[in-house]
Design a protein around this motif. Structure first.
Motif, PDB file in Angstrom:
ATOM      1  N   THR B  39       1.016  -1.107   0.143  1.00  0.00           N
ATOM      2  CA  THR B  39      -0.410   0.400   0.185  1.00  0.00           C
ATOM      3  C   THR B  39       0.621   1.042   0.162  1.00  0.00           C
ATOM      4  N   ASP B  72      -6.628  -4.518  -3.658  1.00  0.00           N
ATOM      5  CA  ASP B  72      -6.255  -5.620  -2.837  1.00  0.00           C
ATOM      6  C   ASP B  72      -7.060  -6.467  -3.222  1.00  0.00           C
ATOM      7  N   LYS B  78      -8.512  -2.078   0.414  1.00  0.00           N
ATOM      8  CA  LYS B  78      -7.220  -1.375   0.033  1.00  0.00           C
ATOM      9  C   LYS B  78      -7.112  -0.361  -1.162  1.00  0.00           C
TER      10      LYS B  78
END
Lengths: 145, 145
Positions: B39, B72, B78
């Motif tokens: 991230t 993700d 995310k």
């Protein structure tokens, strides 16, 4: 090896930032430490910086007492740049922790093993130096056709 | 070891300049390559860059096709940054010469010797990672008293 390279760069940036220096300035200081007193022209070649940038860089470093200019004792027409920063307490303090950790790592190897590792690192050093030379030569031939 | 460090930094700068990237951008690309998709927050922690600077960096890298943002697959809330640059011809071309020279150097050692060297480099890597962590922690505690 490449992972180590990235970490080395990050570590150097961390040291530079701790000392309140630009990365490029710190790098030049480290080159001076290794190559000993050299002229501004030689430093410019080793860092790949332009002559004007090198002059400004030496001015900055001289102002904070990391280097000093002096006449070359072997050739009075030349001015050499003498590294001074190794005596500075904040520099040795910053390196102390890495130094201790590396000595501890080294102590887990025998003398023969350390000789082999040192030999390898020395050769890797020469390989990298040649590669830097080629990279700079290639990018210079690109900018001046 | 310190000489190798300086040369590594210079080499990385040479590669970045050949590819037309800022040093810091190139470094982040290299971290992404090693750590795999992460991230923006994780990248920010690993580089020591502020959150805003990391966003701007990812924007720049995405624009030239070096990374891409995606959700993700393990956690839809995310967004992860996926490195793309290894497939780029100019990147593999730039590294090709170093790669060949390092393979040639490695071929002059036996398998046992290479295992020892690799083991040492891996441990030196861990030492450096810890030192970077300490350096960053120390300079952060200085800026926020």
């Amino acid at each position: 090896m490449r992972g180590l390279g990235t970490r080395t760069v990050l570590y150097q940036q961390g040291v530079a930032s701790t000392l309140g220096l630009y990365n490029q300035d710190y790098l030049s200081v480290d080159i001076l430490r290794e190559k000993g007193p050299i002229t501004a022209g030689e430093l410019s070649k080793l860092t790949g910086l332009a002559t004007g940038s090198t002059t400004a860089l030496i001015d900055r470093l001289e102002k904070i007492g990391y280097v000093r200019r002096q006449n070359d004792p072997h050739d009075r027409r030349k001015v050499i740049i003498v590294p001074e920063y190794e005596h500075k307490a904040e520099v040795s303090h910053t390196y102390h922790s890495l130094h201790t950790a590396m000595l501890e790592l080294a102590s887990s190897y025998t003398d023969e093993e350390l000789a082999l590792i040192t030999n390898f690192l020395g050769k890797a050093n020469i390989v990298l130096e040649e590669q830097i030379y080629h990279l700079n030569a290639a990018s210079q031939s690109k900018t001046s056709p």
